[in-house]
Design an enzyme around this catalytic site. Structure first.
Site, PDB file in Angstrom:
ATOM      1  N   SER A 126      68.577  44.479 -16.657  1.00 15.05           N
ATOM      2  CA  SER A 126      69.652  44.480 -15.681  1.00 15.05           C
ATOM      3  C   SER A 126      70.947  44.059 -16.360  1.00 15.05           C
ATOM      4  CB  SER A 126      69.328  43.500 -14.540  1.00 15.05           C
ATOM      5  OG  SER A 126      70.463  43.194 -13.761  1.00 15.05           O
ATOM      6  N   TYR A 140      65.721  35.301 -12.109  1.00 22.01           N
ATOM      7  CA  TYR A 140      65.971  36.729 -12.321  1.00 22.01           C
ATOM      8  C   TYR A 140      66.805  36.933 -13.584  1.00 22.01           C
ATOM      9  CZ  TYR A 140      67.540  41.521 -11.319  1.00 22.01           C
ATOM     10  OH  TYR A 140      67.805  42.866 -11.400  1.00 22.01           O
TER      11      TYR A 140
END
Length: 254
Positions: A126, A140
């Site tokens: 990401s 995350y």
């Protein structure tokens, strides 16, 4: 008759993973998808796509599922990892277990079940691997950063087996589940159009195409790399973005 390529997708029942299953199926691949649950109404992307439900934290069940996939559908050519923690409980341990431990265990368990003539692994990270987003937790960010290094590590470790390992890091992406949120808010959409150098938001299909490229023979000498798919937004200096937003606010363009 040429044997069909076999693609495994971990986390392929929603979002980019589901789009990737469509992509590989259209390319003529046999596609095996592992997800926490099956798609709603057991929706099928193609007769060439088969789904397995598996809790990735259950190591015994995971290995049984992987064995079944290889036994029934043959050796792998491609494997893409798109899973993230969406369960209940401790976010930190859940994300590490789901995104990192399950990826490590799966790669190392399957290492001798790839077709060395054409073998590629893609880990989906990401933009949060390099930048901080306020709407996702620290777990995350840490997991997505670690995936980039994991791709580099396995690129070196598995290179002698002719298995290439790369990473794709998408920015904010229009997915089937979220596109209405962005497209129905003209103000928000205009903001992204001004923010992103290419002047628009990217789509799940474009991320799938990037993964497909890294799996393809066209990328046969590419390994250990992180391909950022964000329309160029992450290469801009933050002060430039702030100035642009200030100007847009003054002129009421956002």
């Amino acid at each position: 008759m040429m044997k069909r390529k076999h693609a495994l997708i971990i986390g392929g029942t929603k979002g980019i993973g589901h789009t990737l299953a469509h992509f590989f199926a259209r390319e003529g691949c046999i596609v095996s998808v592992i997800g926490r649950s099956l798609p709603q109404s057991r929706q099928r992307t193609s007769r060439m796509v088969h789904y397995w439900s598996c809790d990735l934290s259950d190591c015994q069940k995971l290995f049984q599922t992987l064995d079944e996939i290889v036994q029934k559908r043959g050796k792998l050519n491609y494997a893409a990892f798109l899973q993230r923690f969406r369960g209940k409980g401790d976010e930190w341990s859940g994300e590490i277990e789901t995104s990192l431990t399950a990826t490590k265990k799966t790669i190392e368990y399957l290492v001798n079940n790839f077709d060395a003539r054409e073998a590629s692994i893609v880990l989906v990270s990401s933009a949060c691997a390099n930048l901080i987003a306020h709407d996702v937790p620290v777990s995350y960010h840490v997991a997505k950063t670690a995936l980039v290094q994991m791709a580099r590590y396995y690129a070196v470790e598995l290179g002698q087996k002719s298995i290439r390992v790369n990473c794709v890091s998408p920015g904010t992406t229009l997915k089937e589940e979220t596109k209405n949120h962005y497209l129905s808010d003209k103000r928000l959409l205009h903001f992204y159009q001004k923010l992103i150098p290419l002047g628009r938001m990217g789509t799940a299909r474009e991320v799938a195409q990037a993964i497909g490229f890294l799996c393809s023979p066209s990328a046969s000498f590419i390994t250990g790399q992180n391909l950022v798919v964000d329309g160029g937004v992450s290469i801009q200096w933050q002060e430039t973005l702030a100035a642009r937003l200030r100007y847009a606010h003054r002129t009421r363009k956002v």
